[in-house]
Structure formats: structure tokens, C-alpha cells
Design an enzyme around this catalytic site. Structure first.
Site, PDB file in Angstrom:
ATOM      1  N   ASP A   1      32.966  41.882  40.859  1.00 29.38           N
ATOM      2  CA  ASP A   1      33.802  42.265  39.979  1.00 29.38           C
ATOM      3  C   ASP A   1      34.950  42.762  40.644  1.00 29.38           C
ATOM      4  OD1 ASP A   1      34.424  42.958  37.033  1.00 29.38           O
ATOM      5  OD2 ASP A   1      34.511  44.794  37.609  1.00 29.38           O
TER       6      ASP A   1
ATOM      7  N   GLU B   1      35.558  37.564  41.596  1.00 29.02           N
ATOM      8  CA  GLU B   1      36.750  37.681  40.500  1.00 29.02           C
ATOM      9  C   GLU B   1      37.923  38.292  41.201  1.00 29.02           C
ATOM     10  OE1 GLU B   1      38.095  39.956  36.332  1.00 29.02           O
ATOM     11  OE2 GLU B   1      37.054  40.958  37.967  1.00 29.02           O
TER      12      GLU B   1
HETATM   13  C1  NOJ Z   1      36.552  42.428  35.326  1.00 29.89           C
HETATM   14  C2  NOJ Z   1      35.417  42.112  34.271  1.00 29.89           C
HETATM   15  O1  NOJ Z   1      35.769  40.763  34.146  1.00 29.89           O
HETATM   16  C3  NOJ Z   1      36.159  42.739  33.251  1.00 29.89           C
HETATM   17  O2  NOJ Z   1      35.403  42.286  31.825  1.00 29.89           O
HETATM   18  C4  NOJ Z   1      36.083  44.319  33.134  1.00 29.89           C
HETATM   19  O3  NOJ Z   1      36.514  45.025  32.123  1.00 29.89           O
HETATM   20  C5  NOJ Z   1      36.747  44.819  34.348  1.00 29.89           C
HETATM   21  N1  NOJ Z   1      36.456  43.916  35.292  1.00 29.89           N
HETATM   22  C6  NOJ Z   1      36.394  46.286  34.706  1.00 29.89           C
HETATM   23  O4  NOJ Z   1      35.013  46.077  35.299  1.00 29.89           O
END
Ligand code: NOJ
Length: 556
Positions: A222, A281
């Protein structure tokens, strides 16, 4: 002489002229990874919330669909300020999702079906309810004080910098007890950890080992751009307007220090059997920045998500071609990671649909990703044409600052539509988010029975991707369609060629396909049509393609 032998000289030239054949062998290089938002996939105990046992129940469905791995978004204990992305215990399962025994059973059942599981690792921040943060905020001298980022600023009314959080408001929250500010790029309930602290780093790496030891095949990481901040914490000369979105800023995203952490993490994974993978991500502003996320020696994130592609919002052949060509030419041969939908993105059916041809457009956009080289991410329900619910502000950010309606994410997180029964077969209880009203038409059971449904189209493309070497592991070969509304490319593996022609316009389009340094023209008679939507058409080098049409050919 057999027609195949007649073509041999041309095929030999082709082998010489086209880009080197993709020789990678890792399972993830051409995998299709299916993202599951566990809260909404399948409820097994009637509490209205999906759970791990629900996923286990649906493994045969996933196997039959033809996916290689699942990424499950966070299912760990969490106060749910950000629905699981605020973790208060990294090494157990939240009661609403089940138990560690349920996890173990899920892993073992998935293995029997050759499905791998990726765990969502939220490594930039914890929940403010995590025991680490509770300790950290307890006193200035607590041994875990430095596990988070604390600064004095100019006292309670003057934060250390005017940086804006991604979810709105300052990136700083004042802690009255110890009279300092703590840093958070997301919600105040999500304090950023301090990756520069070796003890924190070790504790986080223990989490990595914990899940690998429990059968995970890797992690979706993440928010990877935000692990470090400029230690000088310079102020932002152009802070975004109050309440506006945060800009990606050089001092708190994409910092060079990130690489060291990711290299260390990758080393841990490389010590495990089965080629576990990091799926990042990792949004970047440019393709050059994305190339760096793989690591200078390809020793960091194997699969960084291509947000330059994923954020495309216009159904436009030229834009798609531009992004795919960039990923192919500028990522040093590494596998691109293409996707359209996710738990943070409006679903592609709603983004690209024109309201009239949405189903055909769903087939078009899925053909675009599923025939490409690299790793493809699917989001649960896209294979049945689930759209984005228009009601919002129901559950997302119940505790957080108010955000513009367009940013609310409930719409893409509605329960999976399994059948025409009560609650679309998702739960026997009261679903945590409403089931979309269109479920009597768009659901797995009804679509499995229809050969021309969106589900059947996805299943066919996934089978093609597995069975046909050109589409499975072939290199990408750009072609010219002589029409800006038509995106054409080939895939090539040894002497096997695949061909894809996509019309992104609402009108019939004439095209002439050329490319591969003029060689494709000679091969043309060997192509035969293997998939076509919306109706059949002869496959010739000069052709007309129906509105939103998809043509897929192959030389064998
Ligand atoms: C990215 C995640 O995909 C999202 O859903 C989340 O709110 C933020 N990071 C914070 O962790």
C-alpha cells in the site's frame, strides 16, 4: 506443400525483426491477479460482511474463471476509519473476517486449485489504535517514540509544515499530552511510521515473514511512494487550496530512501521458495519514474501498478496506444501491470460506458487489458459488468474529514452479485452496503448461462491468455491501424502470432493494418479469427470494424 510450410520463410524473417521473445518464466510475469474486497465478496455467516470462509467457498468460481492469484485487501483487526487500511494488529485476522485457521484453510484450498494469495501490506502507516502508536504517543521518552514522526512545530496552533494530507486537512495532528505534532499523509487515524528507525523496520519485516510463513505468495504494498519524507521538512511554497487534493510533492513522495527499504524487503522474499512477489501501489507522475520502481537492478518491486494507464478516463485508442507503447518501450522489458478498476477507482463499466453500449464497451476494455503482455489486475465483479453505485457517503470515511462526493469509494465496493436471489446471494443477513439494483441482470449465475454475456467474454479471454502461447507470454508488437480510433497490436511467441484490433469509437471504422517493419502483410493470410465482438466479420488486412468492435486473431 502445406500452407504452414509456405509461410515458413516469412515467419523466420519475423522472428529476426520483432523484439526479442519474452523469456521470463516467473509465474507473475503474465499473471492475472483478481482483487477481492473481502467485506463485499461473499458472506458465509450471515452478518452482512464478507469473510475469508466466503472466499474459500468461491475458489472454484475463481478457478473456473481462470485467474492465477488473488489479492485480498486488508482483513486484519482495524478500527475501520479507512476500512482496514488502518491496521491495529498486523498478525491476526479481524473477527468479522474469521480466524487464522480460516486463513490457513483458504491458503490450502487455494493451493489445491493453483491459486496464489497476496496479502495487502499497509506499510506506510498503522492505525492510531495500534499498540506501537499508543506506546509512541505515551511519552517523549518512550522507546517507540521514534517509530512515528513527531515534530514540535510552533506549538499547538502552528504545524511544522503546511503540507496537505491526501485525504484533506494538514498532514499533522497535535497531540496535547506530549505537546508535539505527529505526521500522517492520510487520515489522522493513520499515523505514518518512521522507516528510518531500525527497530520499526525490523518489526515491519517480521510482519512480512509472518505472512510468508503462513502461505502468502507475496504482498500488495500500500502507498509505497510515501515511506519517507525530506528530513528537513521544508515548507510547501505552493500549498494546495484548503480542502483540495494533495499534490505529489518532492519532499513527501517518491523519496530516494524508499529504494533501500524495498530492496531489503525484496531480499526477504527472494529467500522464500515459489517466487513470492511484490505488487506495488506505486503511482508515479511519469513512465520514467515508474521504471525506477522496479529497482535499478530490478531488485525491488517486481510488479508496480501502472497508474498512468489505470487513471485513463477517456475511451480513446490513441491514448491507450500511447500508454501501452510507453510501458512496453520504457520499462526496460519488465512486465507492465495494467488495470482499470479497483477499490479506489470508479469501476470501468461506469467510467467508459456511454449509457447505451456499456456491455460492449466492457468487452472492449477487458480485451484491451487481457490480451496485453504483463500482469493484469481484475477487480471483483468487473467480469460480470458491475457498475459504480451512485449512492455514496454511506460508509466510507465515517470518521474522516468530509471529502468531495466524487472521491467517495462506497460506489465501487458494493456486494458481489452472485445470483438473482435475496441480496444477490452475497449474504443471508443485512448487507453492510446496499446491493446494486441491477443485480437481477448482472450476476454470475445468469451470465454463466449466456454465451454472449460479459462473464462469458472474460472467461473466453482468460482461457485464450492461458492456452495460446502468443497471448500467454508473447512479446508486444505495435502495429499501425491508419485510424486514430483503432488500436491494433500483435503478440508474438516463437512462430506464434496473436493479433488484436480494437475500435474505441461509436461508429464503424475502416482500417488498414501495417507494421512489424512491413512483415505482417506477408503473414496476413495465416491469421484466422478467434474472437469477435459484436458480430462476425472476415479478417483481412483492410477491414471495417463495428462500433466498439473487438477483433482477435491468431496464426494457429
Ligand atoms: C491506498 C489504498 O488503496 C486506499 O484504499 C487507502 O485509503 C490508502 N492507501 C491509505 O491506506
Amino acid at each position: 506443400m502445406k500452407p504452414a510450410l509456405l509461410l515458413l520463410p516469412l515467419i523466420l524473417i519475423l522472428c529476426k525483426l520483432s523484439p526479442a521473445q519474452n523469456s521470463r518464466t516467473k509465474w507473475y510475469d503474465n499473471a492475472v491477479i483478481y482483487e477481492i474486497y473481502p467485506r463485499s465478496f461473499q458472506d458465509s455467516n450471515g452478518d452482512g460482511i464478507g469473510d475469508l470462509n466466503g472466499i474459500t467457498q468461491r475458489l472454484d468460481y475463481l478457478k473456473n474463471l481462470g485467474i492465477d492469484a488473488i489479492w485480498i485487501t486488508p482483513f486484519f483487526p482495524s478500527p475501520n476509519a479507512d476500512f482496514g487500511y488502518d491496521i491495529s494488529d498486523y498478525e491476526s485476522v479481524a473477527p468479522e473476517y474469521g480466524t487464522m485457521q480460516d486463513w490457513d484453510r483458504l491458503v490450502s484450498e487455494a493451493r489445491k486449485r493453483n491459486i496464489r494469495i497476496l496479502v495487502d501490506f499497509v506499510l506506510n502507516h498503522t492505525s492510531d489504535q495500534h499498540p506501537w502508536f499508543k506506546e509512541s504517543r505515551s511519552s517523549l521518552t518512550n522507546p517507540k517514540r521514534d517509530w512515528y514522526i513527531w515534530r514540535s512545530g510552533g506549538g499547538p496552533t502552528q504545524p511544522p509544515t503546511h503540507w496537505t494530507s491526501i485525504f484533506g486537512g494538514y498532514t499533522w495532528t497535535w497531540d496535547p499530552k506530549t505537546e508535539q505534532w505527529y505526521y500522517h499523509i492520510f487520515l489522522p487515524q493513520q499515523p505514518d511510521v518512521n522507516w528510518a528507525n531500525r527497530d520499526l523496520r525490523k518489526a515491519m519485516f517480521d510482519v512480512v515473514r509472518f505472512w510468508l510463513n503462513h502461505g502468502a505468495s507475496g504482498f500488495r504494498l500500500d502507498a509505497t511512494p510515501y515511506l519517507f519524507e525530506d528530513p528537513a521538512f521544508p515548507d510547501d511554497p505552493h500549498p494546495p487550496a484548503k480542502g483540495g487534493p494533495a499534490a505529489l510533492m518532492p519532499y513527501n513522495s517518491g523519496r530516494p530512501e524508499n529504494h533501500q527499504v524495498l530492496r531489503e524487503m525484496r531480499k526477504i522474499l527472494d529467500g522464500y521458495p515459489g517466487n513470492p512477489v511484490l505488487l506495488g501501489e506505486s503511482s508515479t507522475a511519469t513512465i520514467q519514474d515508474l521504471a525506477k520502481v522496479y529497482g535499478e537492478h530490478h531488485d525491488e518491486i517486481q510488479l508496480p501498478m501502472d497508474f498512468l494507464f489505470g487513471n485513463l478516463h477517456k475511451l480513446d485508442a490513441s491514448e491507450f496506444k500511447k500508454q501501452v507503447d510507453a510501458a512496453e518501450l520504457q520499462l526496460d522489458g519488465q512486465p507492465p501491470v495494467l488495470f482499470f478498476s479497483s477499490h479506489d477507482h470508479e469501476r470501468q463499466w461506469s467510467v467508459f460506458g456511454d449509457g447505451t453500449h456499456n456491455d460492449q464497451i466492457a468487452k472492449l476494455t477487458s480485451a484491451l487489458t487481457l490480451t496485453e503482455r504483463g500482469c493484469i489486475l481484475l477487480y471483483y465483479g468487473e467480469e460480470i459488468g458491475m457498475g459504480t453505485m451512485s449512492q455514496s457517503r454511506l460508509r466510507d470515511f465515517p470518521l474522516g474529514p468530509k471529502r468531495p462526493v466524487a472521491d467517495e469509494r462506497d460506489g465501487e465496493r458494493t456486494p458481489m452479485q452472485w445470483n438473482t436471489g435475496v441480496n444477490a446471494g452475497f449474504t443471508t443477513g443485512s448487507p453492510w452496503l446496499p446491493v446494486e439494483a441491477d443485480f437481477p441482470t448482472y450476476n454470475v449465475a445468469s451470465e454463466e448461462a449466456k454465451p454472449d454475456s460479459i462473464y462469458s467474454w472474460y472467461a473466453k479471454l482468460l482461457k485464450l491468455r492461458h492456452d495460446n502461447p502468443a497471448f500467454r507470454d508473447g512479446s508486444y508488437v505495435p502495429l499501425d491501424s491508419a485510424n486514430p480510433h483503432v488500436f491494433a497490436f500483435a503478440r508474438k511467441s516463437g512462430d506464434k502470432l496473436g493479433l488484436v484490433i480494437l475500435n474505441t469509437s461509436p461508429t464503424e471504422e475502416a482500417v488498414t493494418i501495417t507494421g512489424m517493419r512491413g512483415v505482417i502483410e506477408g503473414v496476413w493470410p495465416a491469421f484466422h479469427l478467434i474472437q469477435y465482438a459484436p458480430s462476425s466479420s472476415p479478417l483481412t488486412q483492410k477491414l471495417t470494424i463495428a462500433p466498439y468492435g473487438v477483433l482477435i486473431g491468431s496464426t494457429n
